[in-house]
Each structure stands twice: as C-alpha cells, then as structure tokens.
Enzyme design. Structure first.
Site, PDB file in Angstrom:
ATOM      1  N   THR A  26       0.834  -1.213   0.000  1.00 19.92           N
ATOM      2  CA  THR A  26       0.000   0.000   0.000  1.00 19.92           C
ATOM      3  C   THR A  26       0.864   1.256   0.000  1.00 19.92           C
ATOM      4  O   THR A  26       0.482   2.264  -0.586  1.00 19.92           O
ATOM      5  CB  THR A  26      -0.966   0.035   1.203  1.00 19.92           C
ATOM      6  OG1 THR A  26      -0.269  -0.331   2.379  1.00 19.92           O
ATOM      7  CG2 THR A  26      -2.136  -0.904   1.016  1.00 19.92           C
ATOM      8  N   ILE A 103       1.047  -9.944  -5.585  1.00 18.92           N
ATOM      9  CA  ILE A 103       1.325 -10.432  -6.944  1.00 18.92           C
ATOM     10  C   ILE A 103       2.012  -9.361  -7.789  1.00 18.92           C
ATOM     11  O   ILE A 103       2.108  -9.486  -9.005  1.00 18.92           O
ATOM     12  CB  ILE A 103       0.003 -10.861  -7.631  1.00 18.92           C
ATOM     13  CG1 ILE A 103      -1.006  -9.695  -7.651  1.00 18.92           C
ATOM     14  CG2 ILE A 103      -0.613 -12.078  -6.929  1.00 18.92           C
ATOM     15  CD1 ILE A 103      -2.266  -9.983  -8.456  1.00 18.92           C
ATOM     16  N   HIS A 119       0.605 -16.312  -4.174  1.00 19.17           N
ATOM     17  CA  HIS A 119      -0.546 -16.091  -5.053  1.00 19.17           C
ATOM     18  C   HIS A 119      -0.158 -15.769  -6.495  1.00 19.17           C
ATOM     19  O   HIS A 119      -0.978 -15.283  -7.258  1.00 19.17           O
ATOM     20  CB  HIS A 119      -1.446 -14.995  -4.462  1.00 19.17           C
ATOM     21  CG  HIS A 119      -2.042 -15.386  -3.133  1.00 19.17           C
ATOM     22  ND1 HIS A 119      -2.497 -14.480  -2.211  1.00 19.17           N
ATOM     23  CD2 HIS A 119      -2.253 -16.615  -2.594  1.00 19.17           C
ATOM     24  CE1 HIS A 119      -2.954 -15.133  -1.139  1.00 19.17           C
ATOM     25  NE2 HIS A 119      -2.822 -16.422  -1.348  1.00 19.17           N
ATOM     26  N   CYS A 130      -0.675 -23.688 -25.341  1.00 20.86           N
ATOM     27  CA  CYS A 130       0.682 -24.158 -25.657  1.00 20.86           C
ATOM     28  C   CYS A 130       1.702 -23.828 -24.584  1.00 20.86           C
ATOM     29  O   CYS A 130       2.847 -24.286 -24.651  1.00 20.86           O
ATOM     30  CB  CYS A 130       1.139 -23.605 -27.007  1.00 20.86           C
ATOM     31  SG  CYS A 130       1.598 -21.857 -26.954  1.00 20.86           S
ATOM     32  N   SER A 190      -3.745  -9.396   7.498  1.00 22.26           N
ATOM     33  CA  SER A 190      -4.688  -9.686   8.579  1.00 22.26           C
ATOM     34  C   SER A 190      -4.608 -11.152   8.979  1.00 22.26           C
ATOM     35  O   SER A 190      -5.219 -11.574   9.945  1.00 22.26           O
ATOM     36  CB  SER A 190      -6.107  -9.367   8.111  1.00 22.26           C
ATOM     37  OG  SER A 190      -6.398 -10.157   6.975  1.00 22.26           O
ATOM     38  N   ASN A 212       1.454  -4.708  11.973  1.00 23.01           N
ATOM     39  CA  ASN A 212       0.172  -4.547  11.294  1.00 23.01           C
ATOM     40  C   ASN A 212      -0.631  -3.467  11.998  1.00 23.01           C
ATOM     41  O   ASN A 212      -0.572  -3.334  13.205  1.00 23.01           O
ATOM     42  CB  ASN A 212      -0.609  -5.870  11.306  1.00 23.01           C
ATOM     43  CG  ASN A 212      -1.620  -5.952  10.196  1.00 23.01           C
ATOM     44  OD1 ASN A 212      -1.289  -5.709   9.033  1.00 23.01           O
ATOM     45  ND2 ASN A 212      -2.855  -6.256  10.523  1.00 23.01           N
TER      46      ASN A 212
HETATM   47 ZN    ZN Z   1      -0.320 -20.674 -27.394  1.00 22.71          ZN
END
Ligand code: ZN
Length: 248
Positions: A26, A103, A119, A130, A190, A212
């Site tokens: 954040t 992420i 994650h 593919c 959390s 936190n």
């Molecule tokens: Zn492909």
C-alpha cells in the site's frame, strides 16, 4: 522501545523470514484488495471474489480482463522502503526468504532474490493451450480484448484465482524457510487469507513479530506487535542497526 526490541532481534538473527501481505504494497500506492477504499463498492456487476474465480475467468474472460487490467495489472509502481530494506537484509546475510501474498513483483524489483509468491505474479502470463509465456505489457496493450497467444489460445495471468490451488512447490519451500527461521516478521496482513495462519504454525524459531495496523487472530501468539506502517518500521530498524554497528 518496540523498535529497539525489534532492532535487537534483527541484529541477533541470521535466518530471518519475512511474511507479507497487501499492507506491504500500500505504501507503493497499490490499493489493499480487502481494505476499505479497496476494490469493493466499485463499478462492477459482480463482487471481486466472483470475477477473480477460475469459473468466471473461463466463462467471461472479457469481463475478467476488464477488471484485471483496471484493478490488478498495476505496472507503473516502484518498491517502497519496506521492499528495499528486505532486499538489503538478504544481501547482508540476515534474511533467508520473503514469502508474499502480493502479486506485484515489487520485492524482486527491489532486488530480493529468494521470494516465494504464494498467489503468483502479474509479471508472468501464459497461454493455456501451448504454455508460451507473455510479459505483462502484452496483457496491458491488448486493449479491451481478451489477450490471445499466436496459437490462438487464451492467455492467463499466473496468479492464483479463487477455486484454484496454490503451487505445491512454493508452499513446500515456504514451509521449509519458516521451519528453519530464527526470526519471523509478519507484516501487512490480517492473516485471514489462506494459507497464512497455517504456514506460521511451522515456525520454531525464537521470535515472532507482527507489524500490522489492525489486530489479527495471531496477536496472542506474537512476541512483539508493532502497530505502524511496515516501511516506516523497517527503515527505522535498519537505520538503528547501522548506527549501532558502526559505533562498535
Ligand atoms: Zn499458445
């Protein structure tokens, strides 16, 4: 006092593991997915948990990507003080791993090498037919259409959607890092998101520290709790480490 206590713990540790959640990012301007002012109450017909599910991705990829490009695919951001201090501690041999629920790839952008992304990451995208990989810019630039591979296959971000399992290898590596850590710093989460709380049970080291702003279900099991922003805390501790070490 709390900062001094954490400084002492960090100085005496050589296998620190950092476990971080949305609160770590954040300060880089990435909204907390679950916090107030986060993604809720916004201009979508479905709640985020629905849109970010595997079923929704396969059935309504247009709507999924409209949301994903808008809210998740955030590329013009930089690491903050927390990311930078953790990368420095790894380089100094104090820290063995960063485990993150984020992420955004900001730990790697700051220079961290041993990062376990529970994650997934917006920086990896692959063809569901593919397996060819595509950079995030490809997703960003395929404006308002569903990104497709040269082979025609649907491209999926390598992020863990609702209904999908976590990567077993990443989980195992995380457990191993936690089980051999001497100091565990948990921050910006959390601890209600799977599998955070479960992973912490593997910790057998000396000190469990929580940074936190709000209370968490793990508060009672912690040796030290600091209610402040992660970047502020880690910067102060790192500065104190350097001051004291240069004095001796
Ligand atoms: Zn492909």
């Amino acid at each position: 006092m709390a900062y001094e206590e954490l400084t002492t713990m960090v100085r005496e540790s050589s296998r620190i593991v950092f476990f971080g959640g949305a609160g770590v990012s954040t300060e880089s301007g990435i909204p907390d997915f679950r916090g107030t002012g986060g993604l809720y109450n916004q201009q979508y017909d479905y709640p985020p948990e629905t849109i970010l599910s595997h079923t929704f991705f396969t059935r309504r990829p247009e709507e999924f990507y409209r949301f994903y490009r808008d809210k998740m695919l955030i590329l013009n951001v930089s690491p903050n003080a927390a990311h930078r201090v953790l990368a420095k501690w790894e380089q100094e041999g104090r820290l063995t791993a960063v485990i993150t629920q984020n992420i955004d790839g900001l730990h790697q952008a700051a220079g961290s090498k041993n990062v376990y992304e529970l994650h997934g990451s917006i920086h990896r995208n692959y063809c569901t037919s593919c397996g060819k990989f595509y950079p995030p810019e490809y997703i960003a630039e395929s404006n308002s259409v569903v990104p497709r591979c040269a082979c025609g296959g649907l491209i999926k971000p390598d992020v863990v959607l609702y209904e999908e399992g976590l990567d077993q290898q990443i989980l195992e590596n995380s457990v191993r890092a936690i089980a051999s850590a001497d100091l565990m710093i948990v921050a910006g989460t959390s601890l209600t998101v799977y599998p955070a709380a479960g992973l912490l049970r593997y910790f057998r080291g000396k000190h469990l520290v929580l940074i936190n702003r709000d209370a968490t279900p793990m508060d009672d099991s912690c040796d030290l709790i600091i209610r402040d922003r992660v970047g502020v805390v880690l910067s102060a501790v790192d500065a104190a480490l350097n001051t004291k070490e240069s004095d001796t």
